[in-house]
Design an enzyme around this catalytic site. Structure first.
Site, short mmCIF file in Angstrom:
data_model
loop_
_atom_site.label_atom_id
_atom_site.label_comp_id
_atom_site.label_asym_id
_atom_site.label_seq_id
_atom_site.Cartn_x
_atom_site.Cartn_y
_atom_site.Cartn_z
N ASP A 225 0.87 -1.17 0.00
CA ASP A 225 0.00 0.00 0.00
C ASP A 225 0.91 1.23 0.00
OD1 ASP A 225 -2.33 1.60 0.31
OD2 ASP A 225 -1.97 1.68 2.47
N ASP B 233 -0.23 5.01 0.95
CA ASP B 233 -0.49 5.97 2.02
C ASP B 233 -0.38 5.32 3.39
OD1 ASP B 233 -0.98 7.87 0.09
OD2 ASP B 233 -3.14 7.58 0.10
#
Length: 328
Positions: A127, A129
């Site tokens: 991922d 963020d």
């Protein structure tokens, strides 16, 4: 032989000297990490690993002195400043594990499955963020556009799994309508990398690992990181820009939780990554399908729902810890 009266188990372990150490009525026997699967596993089926920052050496040392049975131990050698070791025993050391110093910069995880190997081709899907970088890009864009508070509230609810991702994405992006696209370039130049990110990239790429970003964020930012770090692929949502302004819309297929999970299979097939060598890491509920699709899913400073769904977690240390979850 080093005088063991003036030493302790952890100092002995990292000294690299002597094959065994007397610890009260018990003894520790040194082994090398890569020996485990060949000649220790049958006799010593219970394993756990400890990773810690040098500043917490004394705290971990004091804790390890509570060992109360014969064990085998190995130093985990990695190319970063963290320290790590593995303990293998004939029975689970429940009391020792339960009294681990959780207030320190240290992690403990039990090894309950075959770990992916650093030294075989592998896949790491991350991922972006709050995992690869320290911020939520949508929140930063919103702050720069003057609508930060409204967007942050929606972001937090989405991260907790309280909102459908696509619905929350479109709602947040709609609040950016009319903002200048210059805020995108400005934020790209100021992206704060998560500590340890460059370290794991440097350690995994020479061992033929493929590194991929799968993000519910936006293409300019994953593209910037891909170029900056030499990553192999990056997927994210595309913002619509007209006449130098954000329209408040996204275009194309939305990179949602299922899309991110599909990146695991798609990437593994593309690069012929063997079963057992597919790793995913994320921090929010939107990452649950992705970490479940991987052979080994890691929750990073994560929300409770993701913690419950993952194979392992990193709760206090930075991304340098990730390589200690792999077999060296």
């Amino acid at each position: 032989m080093e005088s063991q009266k003036n030493s302790n188990a952890l100092t002995w372990l990292f000294s690299g000297e002597d094959g065994s150490f007397s610890h009260g009525d018990f003894s520790l026997t040194r082994y090398f990490e890569d020996e485990f699967l060949n000649n220790i596993q049958v006799k010593q089926p219970h394993r756990f690993r400890v990773i810690f920052d040098e500043v917490d050496f004394d705290a971990v040392s004091s804790w390890l002195n509570h060992l109360n049975q014969d064990c085998s131990v190995a130093v985990l050698m990695r190319h970063n400043e963290l320290k790590g070791f593995e303990v293998a025993s004939s029975s689970r050391l429940a009391q020792l594990i339960e009294c681990f110093p959780i207030g320190s910069n240290a992690e403990l995880f039990e090894v309950t499955q075959a770990l992916p190997s650093i030294f075989k081709p592998g896949l790491l899907v991350m991922d972006m963020d709050s995992t690869a970088i320290q911020i939520e890009c949508i929140d930063e864009l919103a702050a720069m556009a003057g609508v930060g508070e409204a967007v942050s509230e929606v972001t937090e609810r989405a991260m907790q799994g309280e909102l459908d991702f696509e619905e929350s994405l479109r709602l947040r992006v709609s609040k950016l309508a009319g903002a200048s696209d210059s805020i995108i370039n400005q934020l790209c130049q100021d992206l704060p990398l998560m500590p340890g990110l460059e370290s794991i990239v440097a350690e995994l790429k020479p061992n033929d690992w493929k590194l991929v970003l799968a993000s519910g964020g936006f293409t300019p930012f994953v593209g910037h990181l891909k170029d900056l770090l030499g990553l192999d692929a990056a997927y994210a949502n595309e913002l619509v820009i007209e006449d130098g302004k954000l329209t408040g819309e996204v275009t194309g297929e939305v990179v949602d939780a299922q899309y991110k999970a599909d990146v695991i299979d798609k990437s593994a097939a593309k690069w012929q990554i063997a079963a057992g060598q597919r790793v995913a890491i994320g921090d929010g509920a939107n990452d649950i399908p992705m970490v479940k699709a991987a052979d080994y899913g890691i929750a990073f400073h994560a929300k409770p729902k993701l913690l419950a769904a993952s194979n392992a977690s990193i709760q206090r240390l930075d991304l340098r810890c990730l390589v200690f979850h792999l077999q060296g």
